[in-house]
Design a protein around this motif. Sequence first.
Motif, PDB file in Angstrom:
ATOM      1  N   ALA A   1      -0.294 -12.147  -8.866  1.00 43.33           N
ATOM      2  CA  ALA A   1      -0.354 -11.622  -9.324  1.00 43.33           C
ATOM      3  C   ALA A   1       0.471 -13.150 -11.209  1.00 43.33           C
ATOM      4  N   LYS A   2       1.559 -13.643  -9.577  1.00 45.82           N
ATOM      5  CA  LYS A   2       2.723 -14.700 -10.324  1.00 45.82           C
ATOM      6  C   LYS A   2       2.405 -16.090  -9.671  1.00 45.82           C
ATOM      7  N   THR A   3       1.391 -16.175  -9.328  1.00 40.93           N
ATOM      8  CA  THR A   3       1.143 -17.623  -8.744  1.00 40.93           C
ATOM      9  C   THR A   3       0.316 -17.918  -9.321  1.00 40.93           C
ATOM     10  N   LYS A   4      -0.823 -16.788  -9.395  1.00 42.19           N
ATOM     11  CA  LYS A   4      -2.913 -17.062  -9.748  1.00 42.19           C
ATOM     12  C   LYS A   4      -2.765 -17.148  -8.569  1.00 42.19           C
ATOM     13  N   LYS A   5      -2.557 -17.381  -6.901  1.00 49.45           N
ATOM     14  CA  LYS A   5      -3.058 -17.551  -5.963  1.00 49.45           C
ATOM     15  C   LYS A   5      -3.999 -16.580  -5.065  1.00 49.45           C
ATOM     16  N   THR A   6      -5.184 -16.809  -5.004  1.00 44.29           N
ATOM     17  CA  THR A   6      -5.995 -15.783  -3.759  1.00 44.29           C
ATOM     18  C   THR A   6      -5.071 -16.074  -1.729  1.00 44.29           C
ATOM     19  N   GLU A   7      -4.888 -14.972  -1.262  1.00 45.66           N
ATOM     20  CA  GLU A   7      -4.633 -15.755   0.218  1.00 45.66           C
ATOM     21  C   GLU A   7      -4.979 -14.162   0.725  1.00 45.66           C
ATOM     22  N   ALA A   8      -5.748 -14.489   2.160  1.00 46.60           N
ATOM     23  CA  ALA A   8      -5.991 -14.197   2.849  1.00 46.60           C
ATOM     24  C   ALA A   8      -5.235 -13.450   3.609  1.00 46.60           C
ATOM     25  N   LEU A   9      -5.810 -11.697   3.846  1.00 48.88           N
ATOM     26  CA  LEU A   9      -4.459 -10.891   4.156  1.00 48.88           C
ATOM     27  C   LEU A   9      -5.198 -10.676   6.363  1.00 48.88           C
ATOM     28  N   LEU A  10      -6.333 -10.433   5.299  1.00 47.77           N
ATOM     29  CA  LEU A  10      -7.443 -10.105   7.521  1.00 47.77           C
ATOM     30  C   LEU A  10      -8.706 -10.210   7.184  1.00 47.77           C
ATOM     31  N   ASN A  11      -8.753 -11.401   7.891  1.00 52.85           N
ATOM     32  CA  ASN A  11     -10.588 -12.029   8.399  1.00 52.85           C
ATOM     33  C   ASN A  11     -10.845 -10.871   9.450  1.00 52.85           C
ATOM     34  N   GLY A  12     -12.454 -10.684  10.014  1.00 48.72           N
ATOM     35  CA  GLY A  12     -13.485  -9.963  10.979  1.00 48.72           C
ATOM     36  C   GLY A  12     -13.856  -9.053  10.939  1.00 48.72           C
ATOM     37  N   LEU A  13     -13.331  -8.239   9.558  1.00 47.67           N
ATOM     38  CA  LEU A  13     -13.819  -7.464   9.194  1.00 47.67           C
ATOM     39  C   LEU A  13     -15.502  -6.985   8.752  1.00 47.67           C
ATOM     40  N   HIS A  14     -16.215  -6.401   8.991  1.00 49.70           N
ATOM     41  CA  HIS A  14     -17.631  -6.267   8.983  1.00 49.70           C
ATOM     42  C   HIS A  14     -18.299  -5.131   7.882  1.00 49.70           C
ATOM     43  N   PHE A  15     -18.463  -5.730   6.813  1.00 45.52           N
ATOM     44  CA  PHE A  15     -19.063  -5.577   5.515  1.00 45.52           C
ATOM     45  C   PHE A  15     -18.013  -4.441   4.810  1.00 45.52           C
ATOM     46  N   PRO A  16     -17.109  -4.893   4.362  1.00 49.69           N
ATOM     47  CA  PRO A  16     -15.676  -4.395   3.817  1.00 49.69           C
ATOM     48  C   PRO A  16     -16.197  -4.308   2.718  1.00 49.69           C
ATOM     49  N   ASN A  17     -15.965  -2.910   2.398  1.00 45.73           N
ATOM     50  CA  ASN A  17     -16.071  -2.405   0.740  1.00 45.73           C
ATOM     51  C   ASN A  17     -14.612  -1.389   0.453  1.00 45.73           C
ATOM     52  N   GLY A  18     -14.522  -0.630  -0.059  1.00 42.49           N
ATOM     53  CA  GLY A  18     -13.583   0.265  -0.130  1.00 42.49           C
ATOM     54  C   GLY A  18     -12.219  -0.226   0.146  1.00 42.49           C
ATOM     55  N   ILE A  19     -11.307  -0.105  -0.932  1.00 40.99           N
ATOM     56  CA  ILE A  19     -10.030  -0.676  -0.699  1.00 40.99           C
ATOM     57  C   ILE A  19      -9.108   0.705  -1.612  1.00 40.99           C
ATOM     58  N   GLN A  20      -8.137   1.017  -0.748  1.00 41.92           N
ATOM     59  CA  GLN A  20      -7.417   1.812  -1.482  1.00 41.92           C
ATOM     60  C   GLN A  20      -5.736   1.651  -1.190  1.00 41.92           C
ATOM     61  N   LEU A  21      -4.965   1.576  -2.078  1.00 43.78           N
ATOM     62  CA  LEU A  21      -2.847   1.397  -2.055  1.00 43.78           C
ATOM     63  C   LEU A  21      -2.959   2.672  -0.982  1.00 43.78           C
ATOM     64  N   SER A  22      -1.594   3.182  -0.339  1.00 43.67           N
ATOM     65  CA  SER A  22      -1.088   3.668  -0.541  1.00 43.67           C
ATOM     66  C   SER A  22      -0.568   4.672  -2.236  1.00 43.67           C
ATOM     67  N   GLN A  23       0.093   5.769  -1.712  1.00 45.79           N
ATOM     68  CA  GLN A  23       1.179   5.851  -3.000  1.00 45.79           C
ATOM     69  C   GLN A  23       1.855   5.354  -3.324  1.00 45.79           C
ATOM     70  N   ASN A  24       3.311   4.520  -2.085  1.00 42.36           N
ATOM     71  CA  ASN A  24       4.114   3.511  -1.976  1.00 42.36           C
ATOM     72  C   ASN A  24       4.166   2.620  -1.832  1.00 42.36           C
ATOM     73  N   GLU A  25       1.997   2.173  -2.024  1.00 41.95           N
ATOM     74  CA  GLU A  25       2.386   1.117  -1.720  1.00 41.95           C
ATOM     75  C   GLU A  25       2.759   0.162  -0.608  1.00 41.95           C
ATOM     76  N   ASP A  26       3.423   0.734   0.184  1.00 41.71           N
ATOM     77  CA  ASP A  26       3.513   0.908   1.963  1.00 41.71           C
ATOM     78  C   ASP A  26       2.049   0.001   2.448  1.00 41.71           C
ATOM     79  N   PHE A  27       0.867  -0.157   2.695  1.00 42.58           N
ATOM     80  CA  PHE A  27      -0.588  -0.046   2.908  1.00 42.58           C
ATOM     81  C   PHE A  27      -1.563   0.072   2.473  1.00 42.58           C
ATOM     82  N   VAL A  28      -1.998  -0.744   2.152  1.00 36.28           N
ATOM     83  CA  VAL A  28      -3.752  -1.085   1.705  1.00 36.28           C
ATOM     84  C   VAL A  28      -4.518  -0.072   2.388  1.00 36.28           C
TER      85      VAL A  28
END
Length: 367
Positions: free
Chosen positions: A162-189
């Motif tokens: 949100a600060k830099t307005k840039k996008t980066e890849a965190l994880l590659n090689g996933l097979h049709f990833p869809n659903g995304i959910q942060l943990s309550q403490n935002e320590d993992f996704v």
Amino acid sequence: MSPTNSILDKAEPLKLNREIIGPESIASRGDDLFTGLIYGDIIKINKDGKVTTVAKTGKECQGHHWDTKCGRPLGMRFHRGKLVVADGALGILRVDVDTGSIETLTPTGEIVDGKEMSFPDDLDVDTNGNIYYSDASTNGNMRSATLELFGEPSGRLLKYNAKTKKTEALLNGLHFPNGIQLSQNEDFVLVAEFMRARIIRYFLKGARKGEHEVFVDGLPGLPDNIRPNGRGGYYIGLFMPRYPYAKAGENLVDVLSDKPLLRKLIVRIQYLFLSLINTIEVFTGPDVLIDQVRSTVQLLGSNPENMEVPKKSIVTEIDGNGKIIKHLENKIGGAIAISEVHVGPTFTYFGTAVKKTIWKIKTKDLQ
């Protein structure tokens, strides 16, 4: 294998004043529900079932086919009063549902770590406004998803800063990833991996920051969105139940899972047909009928307005550590093709990527 329960049979369709198609993801503000439809509309549904279009992400469609120009709002979340949307055709958008204005944060086609961002599917937003989202495929876009479904895995977990307005890849090689959910403490996704019927956990903080692991494996269906259950755990909508839950022939992905040569043949035949269509269009110019044929070939004959899906439904509930608590199932019908579970204080709602309604059930009936 027979169902262990029939909880989902209690679900009822919302009574709406107009037809809707493909409400995959659901966000709420007060008593109002918001969702996206198959041809680019973002709608509001009030407590009386009145449907109002509040924004349109793309252009008006010509003909009844899935045109990427129309837009396709998929995952969505409210953040600081604005609706943040993963539009599978157009990119990551921020929508003012009161004025209809739309801001594009990351458009499809933008190069992220050397590859085009092609197919944003779902997202979540942290307290600082950073957006974590799935790019379902870099092999193809929304209309050529079979290249990912039947080919090599190329999906990614991305982060918009949100600060830099840039996008980066965190994880590659996933097979049709869809659903995304942060943990309550935002320590993992958490990331749903559709083709591998599992959930991946990517660590955002702590000693394991930047690492990932399998959080849930061997799901009895192909997962779509992940959402909180309101009690520290999560609901996973299983869009396509797997055998022995689905009848033979209902789930094309499973039918072809052990037939790599047939999958390769399908993709190659599809490529040849698309090449022929593109060649014809060079001489005829843009044409609605030609584009409709192209869409049919890209989607292997499936019409997104009436796509056939298994009549069996499963929602998997897990706790905060990835342990399966239970499966919610149906016996006679009711809510099917569930893509997301949106928990409210009184009612819980089920979205679907292809069907023509949202279902609801009393939240207490799920606990």
